[in-house]
Design a protein around this motif. Sequence first.
Motif, PDB file in Angstrom:
ATOM      1  N   VAL A 252       0.771  -1.166   0.138  1.00 43.86           N
ATOM      2  CA  VAL A 252       0.100   0.059  -0.007  1.00 43.86           C
ATOM      3  C   VAL A 252       0.889   1.304   0.121  1.00 43.86           C
ATOM      4  O   VAL A 252       0.444   2.201  -0.733  1.00 43.86           O
ATOM      5  N   ASP A 253       1.839   1.167   0.863  1.00 35.59           N
ATOM      6  CA  ASP A 253       2.882   2.531   0.846  1.00 35.59           C
ATOM      7  C   ASP A 253       3.300   2.695  -0.428  1.00 35.59           C
ATOM      8  O   ASP A 253       3.745   3.824  -0.822  1.00 35.59           O
ATOM      9  N   THR A 256       1.014   3.843  -2.947  1.00 35.26           N
ATOM     10  CA  THR A 256       0.531   5.511  -2.512  1.00 35.26           C
ATOM     11  C   THR A 256       1.757   6.202  -3.023  1.00 35.26           C
ATOM     12  O   THR A 256       1.548   7.475  -3.914  1.00 35.26           O
ATOM     13  N   LEU A 257       3.076   6.027  -2.861  1.00 32.53           N
ATOM     14  CA  LEU A 257       4.243   6.879  -3.171  1.00 32.53           C
ATOM     15  C   LEU A 257       4.117   6.856  -4.735  1.00 32.53           C
ATOM     16  O   LEU A 257       4.499   7.862  -5.366  1.00 32.53           O
ATOM     17  N   ASN A 259       2.057   6.740  -7.138  1.00 36.68           N
ATOM     18  CA  ASN A 259       0.843   7.345  -7.677  1.00 36.68           C
ATOM     19  C   ASN A 259       0.621   8.755  -6.968  1.00 36.68           C
ATOM     20  O   ASN A 259      -0.001   9.585  -7.701  1.00 36.68           O
ATOM     21  N   LEU A 260       1.440   9.311  -6.130  1.00 34.22           N
ATOM     22  CA  LEU A 260       1.464  10.800  -5.510  1.00 34.22           C
ATOM     23  C   LEU A 260       2.160  11.742  -6.660  1.00 34.22           C
ATOM     24  O   LEU A 260       3.202  11.311  -6.867  1.00 34.22           O
TER      25      LEU A 260
END
Length: 280
Positions: A252-253, A256-257, A259-260
Amino acid sequence: TITEIFPNAGPVKTKIIGKVTDESEGQATRVSEYMNYLITEEITEYRSETEKMLFNLPLAGSAFRKVYWDPNMGRPCSMFVPAEDLIVSYGAPSLEMAERVTHVMKKSQNDVRKLQVSGFYSDIELTKGLPDDGQIQEKYDELTGDTPSYDTDSRHTIYEMHVDWDIKGFEDLGEDGEPTGIAVPYVITVVRGSSKVLSIRRNWLEEDPLKRKREHFVHYEYLPGMGFYGFGLIHLIGGIAKSATSLLRQLVDAGTLANLPGGLKARGLRIKGDDTPIMP
């Protein structure tokens, strides 16, 4: 499992030991019919408590059933006892061999008073009970959404100890009439905190010369463990669950990174390889 062990007609079946006669067959039929009537009609909590036990068993690895006579209801009762509410002496291999088995009970002030008036407990004054704030109870409250009411909760924590004890004045006597010093089975009930004794009762049949302990508990094991308690799914897959949780958090992390969005704006800025995303 509950549909297999608890059919509509009732769970009790009989087996005739020895020669089968019309008299023994009739007796077996009467016993099974009465026991099934008792369990399905009189002991109304039997099925629901069995379902609780079956749900809890694979998680905790050990679950217990307590069968006893309830003087308030005037009938036998069969209740599920979770593993955290049954304490055995260290090193005990089984319920039958344990020198001490303690059932931790929570009873309201009114329930205790009923038992005192009926003569089951001694009529002694008890202080106000306090809720149990143990870690297991806190987790249960979190899962069920319960909150203890400190103003109205007057439950008493009572320890019912099925223990071998040598009581002065009621010693075990040998053939010569002298005390042998052997501890015999009793059920001793005390109140947590004040340690006041509510009752002391003989736990063997009066006509039994061997004074064998009467069993009130049944132990169910999911898988045999290293000691008294069994192993459940929490013990078997607990480490795998922690690893899976850690991996899931890393994925998940990372997602998230990745796609940020990150970047900048500047007039006339030329960047070599401008198709490479800018990391946050």
